[in-house]
Design a protein around this motif. Structure first.
Motif, PDB file in Angstrom:
ATOM      1  N   LEU A  55       0.884  -1.584   0.157  1.00 40.55           N
ATOM      2  CA  LEU A  55       0.009   0.311   0.411  1.00 40.55           C
ATOM      3  C   LEU A  55       0.676   1.011   0.258  1.00 40.55           C
ATOM      4  O   LEU A  55       0.041   2.225  -0.394  1.00 40.55           O
ATOM      5  CB  LEU A  55      -0.771  -0.307   1.181  1.00 40.55           C
ATOM      6  CG  LEU A  55      -1.930  -0.737   1.296  1.00 40.55           C
ATOM      7  CD1 LEU A  55      -2.925  -1.166   2.350  1.00 40.55           C
ATOM      8  CD2 LEU A  55      -2.841  -0.389  -0.216  1.00 40.55           C
ATOM      9  N   VAL A  56       1.865   1.486   1.234  1.00 33.85           N
ATOM     10  CA  VAL A  56       2.612   2.394   0.879  1.00 33.85           C
ATOM     11  C   VAL A  56       3.706   2.693  -0.159  1.00 33.85           C
ATOM     12  O   VAL A  56       3.666   4.060  -0.807  1.00 33.85           O
ATOM     13  CB  VAL A  56       3.952   2.380   1.740  1.00 33.85           C
ATOM     14  CG1 VAL A  56       2.619   2.747   3.353  1.00 33.85           C
ATOM     15  CG2 VAL A  56       4.699   1.284   1.842  1.00 33.85           C
ATOM     16  N   ASN A  57       3.560   1.712  -1.015  1.00 35.64           N
ATOM     17  CA  ASN A  57       4.503   1.989  -3.000  1.00 35.64           C
ATOM     18  C   ASN A  57       3.377   2.702  -3.363  1.00 35.64           C
ATOM     19  O   ASN A  57       3.522   3.534  -4.524  1.00 35.64           O
ATOM     20  CB  ASN A  57       5.314   0.298  -3.067  1.00 35.64           C
ATOM     21  CG  ASN A  57       6.794   0.975  -3.805  1.00 35.64           C
ATOM     22  OD1 ASN A  57       5.826   1.785  -5.184  1.00 35.64           O
ATOM     23  ND2 ASN A  57       7.296   1.011  -3.059  1.00 35.64           N
ATOM     24  N   ARG A  58       2.045   1.859  -4.033  1.00 32.67           N
ATOM     25  CA  ARG A  58       1.610   1.874  -4.995  1.00 32.67           C
ATOM     26  C   ARG A  58       0.370   3.252  -4.394  1.00 32.67           C
ATOM     27  O   ARG A  58      -0.244   3.809  -5.508  1.00 32.67           O
ATOM     28  CB  ARG A  58       0.180   1.132  -5.241  1.00 32.67           C
ATOM     29  CG  ARG A  58       0.825  -0.375  -5.314  1.00 32.67           C
ATOM     30  CD  ARG A  58       1.859  -0.308  -7.126  1.00 32.67           C
ATOM     31  NE  ARG A  58       2.586  -1.233  -7.186  1.00 32.67           N
ATOM     32  CZ  ARG A  58       1.986  -2.423  -7.556  1.00 32.67           C
ATOM     33  NH1 ARG A  58       0.741  -2.100  -8.771  1.00 32.67           N
ATOM     34  NH2 ARG A  58       2.493  -3.523  -8.232  1.00 32.67           N
ATOM     35  N   VAL A  59      -0.489   3.141  -3.023  1.00 35.34           N
ATOM     36  CA  VAL A  59      -1.205   4.138  -2.925  1.00 35.34           C
ATOM     37  C   VAL A  59      -0.861   5.858  -2.375  1.00 35.34           C
ATOM     38  O   VAL A  59      -0.498   6.864  -2.524  1.00 35.34           O
ATOM     39  CB  VAL A  59      -2.108   4.027  -1.521  1.00 35.34           C
ATOM     40  CG1 VAL A  59      -3.405   5.133  -1.336  1.00 35.34           C
ATOM     41  CG2 VAL A  59      -2.360   2.772  -1.974  1.00 35.34           C
ATOM     42  N   VAL A  60      -0.132   5.416  -1.107  1.00 31.25           N
ATOM     43  CA  VAL A  60       0.620   6.606  -0.922  1.00 31.25           C
ATOM     44  C   VAL A  60       2.136   6.715  -1.148  1.00 31.25           C
ATOM     45  O   VAL A  60       3.126   5.442  -0.980  1.00 31.25           O
ATOM     46  CB  VAL A  60       0.955   7.478   0.733  1.00 31.25           C
ATOM     47  CG1 VAL A  60      -0.548   7.750   0.470  1.00 31.25           C
ATOM     48  CG2 VAL A  60       0.724   6.290   1.624  1.00 31.25           C
ATOM     49  N   GLN A  61       3.626   7.601  -1.687  1.00 32.66           N
ATOM     50  CA  GLN A  61       4.213   7.308  -1.617  1.00 32.66           C
ATOM     51  C   GLN A  61       6.053   8.209  -0.901  1.00 32.66           C
ATOM     52  O   GLN A  61       5.586   8.496  -0.192  1.00 32.66           O
ATOM     53  CB  GLN A  61       5.358   8.043  -3.614  1.00 32.66           C
ATOM     54  CG  GLN A  61       4.719   7.989  -4.322  1.00 32.66           C
ATOM     55  CD  GLN A  61       4.963   6.613  -4.811  1.00 32.66           C
ATOM     56  OE1 GLN A  61       6.434   5.723  -4.666  1.00 32.66           O
ATOM     57  NE2 GLN A  61       3.893   5.999  -5.492  1.00 32.66           N
ATOM     58  N   LEU A  62       5.731   6.519  -0.155  1.00 27.11           N
ATOM     59  CA  LEU A  62       7.109   7.065   0.837  1.00 27.11           C
ATOM     60  C   LEU A  62       8.737   6.794   0.618  1.00 27.11           C
ATOM     61  O   LEU A  62       8.817   7.137   2.194  1.00 27.11           O
ATOM     62  CB  LEU A  62       6.725   6.297   2.445  1.00 27.11           C
ATOM     63  CG  LEU A  62       4.880   6.454   3.516  1.00 27.11           C
ATOM     64  CD1 LEU A  62       5.520   5.278   4.126  1.00 27.11           C
ATOM     65  CD2 LEU A  62       4.765   7.964   3.252  1.00 27.11           C
ATOM     66  N   GLY A  63       8.877   6.851   0.002  1.00 25.17           N
ATOM     67  CA  GLY A  63      10.147   6.293  -0.071  1.00 25.17           C
ATOM     68  C   GLY A  63      10.917   4.881   0.012  1.00 25.17           C
ATOM     69  O   GLY A  63      10.034   3.961   0.782  1.00 25.17           O
ATOM     70  N   THR A  64      12.156   4.968   0.684  1.00 22.47           N
ATOM     71  CA  THR A  64      13.253   3.901   0.706  1.00 22.47           C
ATOM     72  C   THR A  64      12.148   3.959   2.339  1.00 22.47           C
ATOM     73  O   THR A  64      11.921   5.149   3.174  1.00 22.47           O
ATOM     74  CB  THR A  64      14.612   4.144   1.244  1.00 22.47           C
ATOM     75  OG1 THR A  64      14.477   3.648  -0.473  1.00 22.47           O
ATOM     76  CG2 THR A  64      14.630   2.691   1.722  1.00 22.47           C
TER      77      THR A  64
END
Lengths: 137, 189
Positions: B99-108
């Motif tokens: 989810l954090v990669n597809r919906v919100v971008q939190l980077g590494t």
């Protein structure tokens, strides 16, 4: 150090963060699987990375984050069984600008770590002392 | 209106988080989800306080996750070695990493060791991420509230995302929420 566009940190810091995050997640997995010997080595490696990260963050003006990486380093060393390094790092973190609700928690970890250190260090000394006369007898 | 559907394979995590040790999360996800579903497993994701271009004005979407035969074999082995509670927590981390990669971008994601638990935070935004999992749908709301409080006590004074997953026979659910540090009782202190 140039900061990468769209990140909070410069490339060198970013790379070290990625490296140590991988090590911490691996250590956590091995601990969960009960593979404590392998986990301990990884916790020590992660502690080293965190220890290197903290002053880099200080140098960038991220003092609060630096203090929290010292707490993380202390936690990693504690899990690696290196209580001396852990105690030093908790002390270092407490000298930093922690938030009001974090400080008592870190003070508690520090006290627990000192108690553990004292138990393990002085118990072994007293055990040796007790054993010495018996060996001479 | 029909909810949007996000389709992916759990093994995509290898490519999405190349610097992260994701294999145990992937395998745990299959070990837990595979008890209730055949691939692709469907998750109803309810979002509050999460504003992204991908989500638009929607407040819920469907996440469909598939997996391979090879991962099923590994999952069977992991089930015999890892405690059930840890398996569920690891499975929830797998969902959160998708989810954090597809919906919100939190980077590494920056993982830190904090009082015996792992804390995650973004390297591109001043946001922490709190993750948890349960196998009881009835427990989802309580666990979510507990994790919001925990996330907002983060030592950085940063905003937080909270992702809590329920893996269960009644249908898998995810609560995904965003919170401002100002909501925290510590911000008033």
């Amino acid at each position: 150090m140039p900061k990468r566009e769209g990140t909070l940190y410069p490339r060198a810091v970013q790379e070290l963060i990625a490296k140590k995050s991988a090590v911490i997640s691996k250590a956590q997995t091995f601990s969960e699987l009960g593979m404590e010997d392998m986990a301990r080595q990884l916790w020590a490696t992660a502690g080293g990375h965190e220890e290197r990260l903290a002053p880099l963050l200080d140098s960038l003006g991220h003092e609060l984050e630096a203090a929290i990486h010292r707490i993380s380093a202390a936690g990693c060393y504690r899990r690696a069984g290196d209580l001396t390094a852990a105690a030093n790092l908790y002390r270092g973190a407490l000298a930093g600008p922690l938030l009001a609700h974090t400080r008592p928690e870190v003070e508690r970890h520090f006290r627990e770590c000192l108690a553990e250190l004292s138990r393990t260090s002085f118990r072994s000394v007293s055990t040796r002392r007790r054993q010495k006369p018996a060996a001479n007898a | 209106m029909k909810p949007r559907v996000l389709q992916c394979a759990i093994e995509d995590l290898f490519a999405l988080h190349p610097s992260f040790y994701v294999e145990p999360y992937i395998v745990a996800f299959v070990a837990v989800t595979g008890q209730y579903s055949v691939p692709p497993a469907s998750f109803l994701v309810e979002c509050t306080g999460v504003r992204t271009r991908w989500l638009g004005k929607a407040r819920r979407f469907k996440l469909e996750v598939s997996w391979t035969e090879e991962t099923i074999d590994k999952a069977e082995r992991l089930r015999t070695t890892m405690p059930a509670r840890s398996l569920v927590e690891f499975a929830a981390i797998a969902v959160a990493l998708l989810l954090v990669n597809r919906v919100v971008q939190l980077g590494t994601l920056n993982v830190i060791e904090h009082g015996g638990r792992a804390d995650y935070r973004s390297s591109v935004l001043q946001r922490v991420l709190e993750i948890s999992g349960t196998e009881s749908l009835a427990d989802l709301g309580r666990r979510h509230r507990q994790k919001i409080a925990q996330a907002l006590s983060n030592p950085f004074g940063w905003d937080a995302y909270v992702i809590v997953c329920a893996f269960c026979g009644e249908g898998h659910h995810v609560h995904f929420s965003g919170h401002r540090w100002e909501e925290s009782p510590y911000a008033q202190a």
